[in-house]
Design a protein around this motif. Structure first.
Motif, PDB file in Angstrom:
ATOM      1  N   GLY A 124       0.814  -1.216   0.000  1.00  0.00           N
ATOM      2  CA  GLY A 124       0.000   0.000   0.000  1.00  0.00           C
ATOM      3  C   GLY A 124       0.843   1.259   0.000  1.00  0.00           C
ATOM      4  O   GLY A 124       0.516   2.234  -0.675  1.00  0.00           O
ATOM      5  N   ALA A 125       1.935   1.248   0.749  1.00  0.00           N
ATOM      6  CA  ALA A 125       2.812   2.419   0.817  1.00  0.00           C
ATOM      7  C   ALA A 125       3.522   2.667  -0.512  1.00  0.00           C
ATOM      8  O   ALA A 125       3.808   3.814  -0.854  1.00  0.00           O
ATOM      9  CB  ALA A 125       3.838   2.242   1.943  1.00  0.00           C
ATOM     10  N   LEU A 126       3.796   1.602  -1.269  1.00  0.00           N
ATOM     11  CA  LEU A 126       4.393   1.789  -2.599  1.00  0.00           C
ATOM     12  C   LEU A 126       3.394   2.432  -3.545  1.00  0.00           C
ATOM     13  O   LEU A 126       3.770   3.212  -4.414  1.00  0.00           O
ATOM     14  CB  LEU A 126       4.865   0.446  -3.178  1.00  0.00           C
ATOM     15  N   GLN A 171       9.642   1.736   5.602  1.00  0.00           N
ATOM     16  CA  GLN A 171       9.569   2.445   6.879  1.00  0.00           C
ATOM     17  C   GLN A 171       8.140   2.866   7.190  1.00  0.00           C
ATOM     18  O   GLN A 171       7.698   2.760   8.329  1.00  0.00           O
ATOM     19  CB  GLN A 171      10.518   3.633   6.870  1.00  0.00           C
ATOM     20  N   ALA A 172       7.402   3.301   6.167  1.00  0.00           N
ATOM     21  CA  ALA A 172       6.006   3.689   6.364  1.00  0.00           C
ATOM     22  C   ALA A 172       5.161   2.491   6.809  1.00  0.00           C
ATOM     23  O   ALA A 172       4.166   2.657   7.510  1.00  0.00           O
ATOM     24  CB  ALA A 172       5.442   4.290   5.075  1.00  0.00           C
ATOM     25  N   ALA A 173       5.595   1.286   6.404  1.00  0.00           N
ATOM     26  CA  ALA A 173       4.889   0.060   6.778  1.00  0.00           C
ATOM     27  C   ALA A 173       5.392  -0.507   8.111  1.00  0.00           C
ATOM     28  O   ALA A 173       4.966  -1.575   8.529  1.00  0.00           O
ATOM     29  CB  ALA A 173       5.056  -0.989   5.673  1.00  0.00           C
ATOM     30  N   GLY A 174       6.310   0.207   8.748  1.00  0.00           N
ATOM     31  CA  GLY A 174       6.836  -0.246  10.036  1.00  0.00           C
ATOM     32  C   GLY A 174       7.906  -1.317   9.917  1.00  0.00           C
ATOM     33  O   GLY A 174       8.152  -2.069  10.855  1.00  0.00           O
ATOM     34  N   LEU A 175       8.549  -1.390   8.753  1.00  0.00           N
ATOM     35  CA  LEU A 175       9.586  -2.391   8.509  1.00  0.00           C
ATOM     36  C   LEU A 175      10.952  -1.726   8.379  1.00  0.00           C
ATOM     37  O   LEU A 175      11.101  -0.772   7.612  1.00  0.00           O
ATOM     38  CB  LEU A 175       9.292  -3.170   7.217  1.00  0.00           C
ATOM     39  N   ALA A 176      11.917  -2.233   9.106  1.00  0.00           N
ATOM     40  CA  ALA A 176      13.290  -1.747   8.971  1.00  0.00           C
ATOM     41  C   ALA A 176      13.925  -2.477   7.794  1.00  0.00           C
ATOM     42  O   ALA A 176      13.768  -3.684   7.651  1.00  0.00           O
ATOM     43  CB  ALA A 176      14.078  -2.035  10.247  1.00  0.00           C
ATOM     44  N   ALA A 232      15.596   4.244  -2.637  1.00  0.00           N
ATOM     45  CA  ALA A 232      15.105   5.141  -1.595  1.00  0.00           C
ATOM     46  C   ALA A 232      13.589   5.037  -1.459  1.00  0.00           C
ATOM     47  O   ALA A 232      13.051   5.072  -0.342  1.00  0.00           O
ATOM     48  CB  ALA A 232      15.517   6.577  -1.892  1.00  0.00           C
ATOM     49  N   ARG A 233      12.890   4.862  -2.577  1.00  0.00           N
ATOM     50  CA  ARG A 233      11.429   4.737  -2.533  1.00  0.00           C
ATOM     51  C   ARG A 233      11.019   3.441  -1.830  1.00  0.00           C
ATOM     52  O   ARG A 233      10.067   3.416  -1.049  1.00  0.00           O
ATOM     53  CB  ARG A 233      10.855   4.779  -3.957  1.00  0.00           C
ATOM     54  N   VAL A 234      11.758   2.349  -2.072  1.00  0.00           N
ATOM     55  CA  VAL A 234      11.480   1.078  -1.403  1.00  0.00           C
ATOM     56  C   VAL A 234      11.734   1.217   0.093  1.00  0.00           C
ATOM     57  O   VAL A 234      10.936   0.769   0.919  1.00  0.00           O
ATOM     58  CB  VAL A 234      12.325  -0.068  -2.006  1.00  0.00           C
TER      59      VAL A 234
END
Length: 175
Positions: free
Chosen positions: A27-29, A64-69, A57-59
């Motif tokens: 969804g964030a992509l 990060q927006a999805a809470g994933l490091a 950088a977009r990935v």
């Protein structure tokens, strides 16, 4: 848009949590990209996400927006399969070999070597080489296999004279 590998530590997340986070990543992509496949390294405790996007950088930003490091996000070249085929067969692989490529190896040399050696996989008919993602910076490649066991993967790698820096059992989740 190019393909990118994002290695994401799972930090003890269960499969449901991982799937929810990957859905959030997709969804964030948004319209800026798509997830092609996600494989979870069972022993490695990390997810290997292949996404098509405008930039690494977009990935990373979407992750990060999805809470994933993101451990790292690198541009990759798909070798040994077509993108549409990968989308359809992404769940077929059950082993992942990571190979840290030797310094000085060029993409042209790698591709020539791969073409010369790949026919040897026929000597181990029990396994199926599925695809490889080669980092454009020539730091490493990820090779995916379908095999009854890891010993046959090791045998196949020896036949094609390709080292194994890490051999991981994988499971497809999400996407």
């Amino acid at each position: 848009m190019a393909l990118y590998l994002a290695e994401i530590p799972l930090e003890g997340r269960g499969e449901r949590e991982v799937v929810e986070a990957l859905d959030a990543l997709a969804g964030a992509l948004g319209g800026d990209g798509e997830i092609i496949e996600v494989q979870v390294g069972l022993e490695a405790g990390r997810a290997f996400v292949i996404a098509r996007a405008k930039s690494a950088a977009r990935v990373e930003e979407a992750s990060q927006a999805a809470g994933l490091a993101v451990h790292e996000a690198k541009e990759v070249l798909l070798v040994g399969a077509e993108l549409d085929e990968v989308k359809q067969r992404a769940g077929d692989a059950n082993y992942l070999v990571e190979w840290n490529l030797p310094a000085g190896l060029t993409m042209e040399q790698y591709l020539t070597r791969k073409k010369e050696k790949s026919a040897r996989y026929a000597e181990v008919p029990e396994i199926s080489f599925e695809r490889t993602y080669v980092c454009v910076d020539m730091s490493k490649c990820l090779c995916f296999y379908e095999s009854p066991d890891e010993e046959l993967v090791k045998k196949a790698r020896a036949l094609v004279e390709a080292p194994i820096d890490s051999l991981t059992t994988i499971k497809r989740v999400g996407a």
